[in-house]
Design a protein around this motif. Structure first.
Motif, PDB file in Angstrom:
ATOM      1  N   ALA A 111       0.827  -1.204   0.000  1.00 25.96           N
ATOM      2  CA  ALA A 111       0.000   0.000   0.000  1.00 25.96           C
ATOM      3  C   ALA A 111       0.864   1.258   0.000  1.00 25.96           C
ATOM      4  CB  ALA A 111      -0.901   0.009   1.239  1.00 25.96           C
ATOM      5  N   LEU A 112       0.251   2.350  -0.389  1.00 28.61           N
ATOM      6  CA  LEU A 112       0.819   3.684  -0.230  1.00 28.61           C
ATOM      7  C   LEU A 112      -0.085   4.401   0.759  1.00 28.61           C
ATOM      8  CD1 LEU A 112       2.709   6.047  -0.950  1.00 28.61           C
ATOM      9  CD2 LEU A 112       1.118   6.584  -2.819  1.00 28.61           C
ATOM     10  N   LEU A 113       0.476   4.790   1.900  1.00 25.10           N
ATOM     11  CA  LEU A 113      -0.294   5.445   2.950  1.00 25.10           C
ATOM     12  C   LEU A 113       0.018   6.923   2.989  1.00 25.10           C
ATOM     13  CD1 LEU A 113       0.367   2.886   5.827  1.00 25.10           C
ATOM     14  CD2 LEU A 113      -1.512   2.881   4.173  1.00 25.10           C
ATOM     15  N   ARG A 114      -0.998   7.732   3.186  1.00 24.11           N
ATOM     16  CA  ARG A 114      -0.825   9.165   3.418  1.00 24.11           C
ATOM     17  C   ARG A 114      -1.044   9.384   4.908  1.00 24.11           C
ATOM     18  NH1 ARG A 114      -2.706  14.360   0.360  1.00 24.11           N
ATOM     19  NH2 ARG A 114      -2.918  15.777   2.122  1.00 24.11           N
ATOM     20  N   VAL A 115      -0.030   9.902   5.582  1.00 20.73           N
ATOM     21  CA  VAL A 115      -0.092  10.122   7.022  1.00 20.73           C
ATOM     22  C   VAL A 115      -0.099  11.621   7.264  1.00 20.73           C
ATOM     23  CG1 VAL A 115       1.070   9.730   9.224  1.00 20.73           C
ATOM     24  CG2 VAL A 115       1.196   7.994   7.418  1.00 20.73           C
ATOM     25  N   GLU A 116      -1.160  12.110   7.885  1.00 24.32           N
ATOM     26  CA  GLU A 116      -1.274  13.523   8.230  1.00 24.32           C
ATOM     27  C   GLU A 116      -0.831  13.703   9.672  1.00 24.32           C
ATOM     28  OE1 GLU A 116      -2.190  16.126   6.304  1.00 24.32           O
ATOM     29  OE2 GLU A 116      -2.530  14.858   4.556  1.00 24.32           O
ATOM     30  N   LEU A 117       0.255  14.450   9.867  1.00 22.55           N
ATOM     31  CA  LEU A 117       0.745  14.733  11.215  1.00 22.55           C
ATOM     32  C   LEU A 117       0.082  16.001  11.707  1.00 22.55           C
ATOM     33  CD1 LEU A 117       4.508  14.052  10.513  1.00 22.55           C
ATOM     34  CD2 LEU A 117       2.883  12.530  11.640  1.00 22.55           C
ATOM     35  N   THR A 118      -0.538  15.924  12.861  1.00 24.10           N
ATOM     36  CA  THR A 118      -1.157  17.105  13.449  1.00 24.10           C
ATOM     37  C   THR A 118      -0.173  17.748  14.401  1.00 24.10           C
ATOM     38  OG1 THR A 118      -2.128  15.865  15.255  1.00 24.10           O
ATOM     39  CG2 THR A 118      -3.458  16.091  13.243  1.00 24.10           C
TER      40      THR A 118
END
Length: 122
Positions: A111-118
């Motif tokens: 998979a290709l994951l998009r991780v949004e860091l808050t």
């Protein structure tokens, strides 16, 4: 570990320093603004936040994968997004589904994951 580097020559300008206790890192992205690296740990199936400055070595924090999450099995490469403002905020992580060490005995889809860091976890 980290090694100070002379910016003019790119030669080491001091001895290696212990930064944090972490193993099996595969790739990482650095956010110098907040002083952390985000490390993919392929066999551990985690994405971890590691301090850049030497501290106590115990300040590694699991961001994904602990407890086990089948979405992030076999995280390998990591890269900041390319849009303005993505660096330090949007991280892309590839996974191989656990081909090297399949958790629970079976390989998942890559998979290709998009991780949004808050701001709270940076």
């Amino acid at each position: 570990m980290r090694v100070p580097v002379d910016p003019a020559t790119l030669d080491a300008s001091g001895p290696p320093e212990f930064v944090a206790a972490i193993d099996n890192g595969d790739d990482f992205c650095v956010d110098e603004d907040v002083g952390f690296a985000y490390v993919t740990r392929h066999r551990a199936n985690t994405l971890d936040r590691v301090p850049l400055a030497p501290r106590h070595g115990s300040e590694v924090r699991h961001l994904l994968g602990e407890p086990f999450d089948p979405v992030i099995v076999g995280p390998s490469s990591a890269c900041w997004g390319r849009e303005p403002g993505d660096e330090g905020r949007t991280l892309y992580v590839t996974t191989d589904g656990g081909t090297t060490a399949p958790p629970q005995g079976f390989v998942r889809n890559a998979a290709l994951l998009r991780v949004e860091l808050t701001h709270g976890i940076r």
